[in-house]
Scaffold this motif. Structure first.
Motif: not given
Length: 610
Positions: A74-75, A125-126, A154-156, A171-177
């Protein structure tokens, strides 16, 4: 969005874009037709005369592992239409196109996906700051002032952004590193694979296309590596058009964009993506038409080549001798003063990370097989071997397990040399080496599978099976050491050519290029489709530096630097019937002369010799 596009891309401007695109594509088409005949002749000559490359020890898959899922999960994706983030079920199939579904239920019910992303030409890009810097640089005068709302929030703290110089961004984001690191490895693998989009087994069309791209850009005095030689032929052609069209549109439209800096940035991204899609469709139609025309003409060209092969070779050698007499003194001085002193430094910079990466491939393969053997002893024995082997067969395509191999290439730098030789980026070398690593890993795995399959036919006990696995592992590692040495040496030679030849051509152009047309009269009209003055000139230039490149790589091998073997160290009669075994068990064959299909072309490299 519609208002932005209708305002800035009205019918008149769309017509101008279509005309400009058509002009560029038509000009490129002439280069492609020229190169097609040359490469066809070189390919047929190569088949007749054969190759002196060492025979590979490892097997390679004749039938690829299709219909497999590389990765899924999931992304969170940013939706530009409603400016909201949504959780998407995402998977990467065997073609490495990232597929986004509404959710996992939609995937299971075979509902069409929300998006399918071909990531050729993209960068990962991170951080949002990285992204804002690139966006700001792409449209001068739109850098947001401190305190103003950026183009993206970005929310995270763990975003992943796919950025392209012309096409839309994702554009994507994750909850943890940890999740960010995992998906970064997965997406980077997608980019690496999609960038290598021209079929590896294309003996004529692919090499002719990449040569035509190079010749076209050199006609515009653009030498050196090109970062946007990425994807399939249509994507590369679209990038070629945008390289020329993009700056012109930007200069014309940027002053007319309205609003705050971030709003103008957003408008430009939308406009650029719309233009890119227009160009892509036009390039697709044009390329298919040109390719169809050439393929229709091919049988007649092949008949002429077969009939007149000796005369064409004689004519080309006569032309080369005349060009050599004219160019050699200047070229040798240029090589001696501007190239020769730097070859050892370039080679060392390439060898260190590349050899570390191939060593890591060996270590990962060893660990996976050893762990499998321990599982056979401690858990399931032969009963679970099929399950273990199924996992092992996917090893080369597992982005997380291969990441430790790929990341060894990241430190590659050509400090000081990059500017001297006009190398815009080292990414082309990194990705090429990483692709070789994946191929060698898969070859090692497949060879292990083939030999183990033979052993299983003897009905071994658990203890005998474990001993056989260990013995086969040692046998495959010896083959891997030999093949990886051959692959690396070939990679080093190609990379050195790619760095030095454009530099030499650019240096020699002011005094030599204007003299080339007078050599045209030396080519018989009947052979003009198969012999070009420009190509022959480049081959002569290549020959002036090739001796130094071969010597540098040979010396590294003699010194056993980074575990390179000497060419004379051939593993004679190590497995006399291994290729027959492969045919019988897995319907594959031993690659002749290289670890990838014969006549493999390196899309990133300038391969002047056939």
């Amino acid at each position: 969005m519609g208002d932005v596009l209708s305002t800035h891309l009205d019918d008149a401007r769309r017509q101008h874009i279509a005309e400009k695109t058509g002009k560029i594509l038509t000009e490129f088409g002439r280069f492609y037709e020229d190169q097609y005949g040359v490469v066809l002749f070189n390919s047929m000559r190569h088949e007749i005369e054969g190759t002196g490359l060492p025979q590979a020890q490892l097997l390679w898959r004749k039938v690829p592992l299709d219909e497999r899922i590389i990765f899924s999960g999931n992304l969170f994706q940013y939706q530009e239409d409603n400016k909201k983030w949504r959780n998407r079920f995402s998977l990467v199939p065997h073609n490495y196109g990232l597929v986004l579904y509404e959710n996992k239920v939609a995937y299971e019910r075979q509902v069409p996906p929300r998006a399918v992303i071909n990531s050729a030409g993209y960068k990962i890009l991170t951080s949002v700051d990285q992204y804002l810097e690139l966006v700001g640089n792409s449209l001068p005068g739109t850098t947001s002032k401190s305190g103003t709302a950026p183009i993206l929030k970005c929310p995270t703290q763990f975003p992943l952004i796919l950025w392209h110089p012309s096409a839309r961004h994702y554009y994507f984001c994750m909850m943890t590193e940890a999740e960010q690191d995992k998906w970064q490895a997965v997406l980077q693998d997608c980019i690496r694979h999609c960038n290598n989009g021209i079929p590896e087994d294309s003996k004529v069309e692919g090499p002719a296309f990449t040569d035509a791209i190079r010749m076209y850009r050199q006609s515009k005095e653009l030498y050196g590596t090109w970062e946007m030689l990425c994807g399939n032929e249509v994507q590369i052609l679209s990038n070629l058009v945008m390289e020329e069209l993009g700056p012109e549109l930007k200069a014309e439209l940027a002053p007319r964009l309205k609003g705050k800096p971030q709003e103008r940035q957003r408008q430009w991204i939308q406009i650029s993506d719309a233009v890119y899609r227009m160009v892509y469709e036009q390039a697709k139609a044009h390329f298919e038409a040109v390719l169809s025309k050439l393929q229709l003409a091919r049988p007649a060209m092949e008949a002429t080549i077969r009939t007149d092969m000796d005369q064409i070779i004689t004519s080309k050698e006569h032309l080369a001798s005349k060009i050599r007499a004219f160019i050699l003194p200047k070229a040798e001085v240029c090589v001696r003063n501007h190239v020769q002193p730097y070859i050892p430094s370039i080679l060392e910079a390439l060898m260190v990370p590349t050899s570390q990466g191939f060593t890591e491939v060996r270590d990962v393969f060893f660990k996976e097989v050893t762990d499998m053997n321990l599982n056979v002893i401690n858990e399931g024995g032969a009963d679970k071997l099929g399950e273990y082997m199924e996992k092992l067969s996917q090893l080369a395509y597992h982005p997380l397990k291969m990441q430790s191999c790929y990341e060894k290439m990241e430190p590659l730098r050509l400090d000081g040399l990059q500017q001297r030789f006009d190398v815009s980026s080292t990414s082309v070398f990194k990705q090429r080496a990483q692709i070789h690593m994946r191929e060698q890993m898969d070859n090692a795995v497949y060879t292990f599978e083939t030999l183990l399959h033979q052993e299983l036919g003897k009905g071994p006990t658990k203890e005998e099976l474990c001993k056989s696995i260990q013995r086969i592992l040692e046998r495959v590692l010896k083959k891997y050491d030999y093949d990886s040495s051959s692959v690396r040496k070939r990679f080093f030679r190609e990379a050195l050519l790619q760095i030095t030849i454009p530099f030499l051509l650019k240096k020699l152009a002011p005094t030599c290029k204007s003299e080339l047309p007078r050599f045209q009269e030396l080519i018989f009209e009947d052979f003009a489709r198969f012999i070009l003055v420009e190509n022959t000139y480049e081959e002569v230039v290549l020959q002036t530096v090739m001796k130094d490149i071969l010597q540098a790589v040979k010396e590294a091998a003699v010194q056993r630097k980074h575990n390179l073997y000497r060419d004379s160290m051939v593993m004679h009669n190590s497995d006399p019937n291994l290729h027959l075994l492969a045919e019988g068990c897995y319907n594959t064959r031993l690659a002749e002369g290289t670890t990838v299909p014969p006549n493999h072309h390196c899309k990133g490299a300038l391969l002047y010799l056939m």
